[in-house]
Design an enzyme around this catalytic site. Sequence first.
Site, short mmCIF file in Angstrom:
data_model
loop_
_atom_site.label_atom_id
_atom_site.label_comp_id
_atom_site.label_asym_id
_atom_site.label_seq_id
_atom_site.Cartn_x
_atom_site.Cartn_y
_atom_site.Cartn_z
N ARG A 53 0.85 -1.21 0.00
CA ARG A 53 0.00 0.00 0.00
C ARG A 53 0.87 1.25 0.00
NH1 ARG A 53 -4.49 0.84 4.63
NH2 ARG A 53 -2.62 1.28 5.85
N LYS A 145 -2.32 7.20 1.27
CA LYS A 145 -2.09 7.47 2.70
C LYS A 145 -1.03 8.56 2.79
CE LYS A 145 -2.00 4.83 7.01
NZ LYS A 145 -3.06 5.60 7.66
N GLU A 178 -15.61 7.18 5.12
CA GLU A 178 -14.71 6.53 6.07
C GLU A 178 -14.42 7.50 7.19
OE1 GLU A 178 -10.70 5.89 4.52
OE2 GLU A 178 -10.87 7.70 3.31
N1 PDD Z 1 -4.96 5.22 9.83
N2 PDD Z 1 -8.81 5.39 6.47
C1 PDD Z 1 -7.90 6.33 6.82
C2 PDD Z 1 -8.06 7.70 6.28
C3 PDD Z 1 -6.82 5.98 7.67
O1 PDD Z 1 -5.91 6.91 8.01
C4 PDD Z 1 -6.72 4.65 8.18
C5 PDD Z 1 -5.60 4.22 9.09
C6 PDD Z 1 -7.70 3.72 7.80
C7 PDD Z 1 -7.64 2.27 8.26
O2 PDD Z 1 -6.60 1.58 7.63
P1 PDD Z 1 -5.88 0.31 8.30
O3 PDD Z 1 -6.94 -0.67 8.62
O4 PDD Z 1 -4.95 -0.17 7.26
O5 PDD Z 1 -5.18 0.80 9.56
C8 PDD Z 1 -8.72 4.11 6.93
C9 PDD Z 1 -3.85 4.90 10.71
C10 PDD Z 1 -4.21 3.93 11.77
C11 PDD Z 1 -3.31 6.22 11.26
O6 PDD Z 1 -3.33 7.20 10.54
O7 PDD Z 1 -2.85 6.27 12.39
#
Ligand code: PDD
Length: 283
Positions: A53, A145, A178
């Site tokens: 990712r 991200k 989300e």
């Molecule tokens: N954030 N959507 C957004 C915008 C996020 O920043 C995150 C995760 C998720 C969930 O993704 P995952 O299941 O891969 O953790 C969805 C991390 C935890 C953070 O910014 O700290």
Amino acid sequence: MTSPVYYVDGRFVPADQATLPLGDLAIMRGYGIFDFLRTYRRVPFKLREHVLRLYSSAEQIGLAMPWSVGEVEAIVHETNDRNGYDDAAIRIVVTGGPSPDLMMPGQQPRLAVMAEPISTPPERQYAQGVGVTTTRMARILPTVKSLNYLGAILAVVEARKIGAVEAIYRTPDDHVTEGTRSNLFIFRGGKLLTPESGILPGITRQVVLEVAAREYPVVLTDLTYADLLGADEVFITSTTKEIVPVVKVDGQVVGGGRPGECTQDLMERFKAYVDRCLTEAVA
Ligand code: PDD
């Protein structure tokens, strides 16, 4: 407690000595990406998925990645081993690096890997559920991200003022996509629903979809604000949260005001999945 050890741009250093030059495009313009994973009993969970990712995020913003997947994974492992936390939060950061005019990206991105003891939500959030708010903020390039969490921070600061733990993005045409750091799911009529696009493809979300598919019909579809308020059950997912039931949206009770049965079932199944992964990792 001793300071964690971070990897920064080719070296391992104590966290309190880890620095980046001010001229880095990540600092000047927010041009950079990261990924965030955790370990369970010292074993990184879904490392390959998180690193892939990271590469996808880089590609989408045209950020050079001069390291191989194997090199990034090896640095994550070494950072993890040097720190030795049982349950660690690991952040892989790629910054835009130097830029002659502080605008155009060069070809020297910087890689950093940080590890800390993980901080997970208090037990009562799983037992009683949490409140969330909705926000009209929008993420640019939601499938990336990126290091820019400006809107997220503003939204969560507002959410905390009314005791909510997370803010859900709400579009001008009233879709909910989300959370600021989590993905969103609802149960309706025994089916599990979650948005398919316009979101970060969460790794936890992917695991939830996998374990749920054996038990429930799964529908990838846009969700409206009305869908959220009228849901039988609501929950959010992320690396640190795993699955957290949602019982209030913008102060209104949803899903009967307590964690739903299907959500609790998925929470169990998620834990069992993690245990299976760990058993396989040490076998
Ligand atoms: N954030 N959507 C957004 C915008 C996020 O920043 C995150 C995760 C998720 C969930 O993704 P995952 O299941 O891969 O953790 C969805 C991390 C935890 C953070 O910014 O700290």
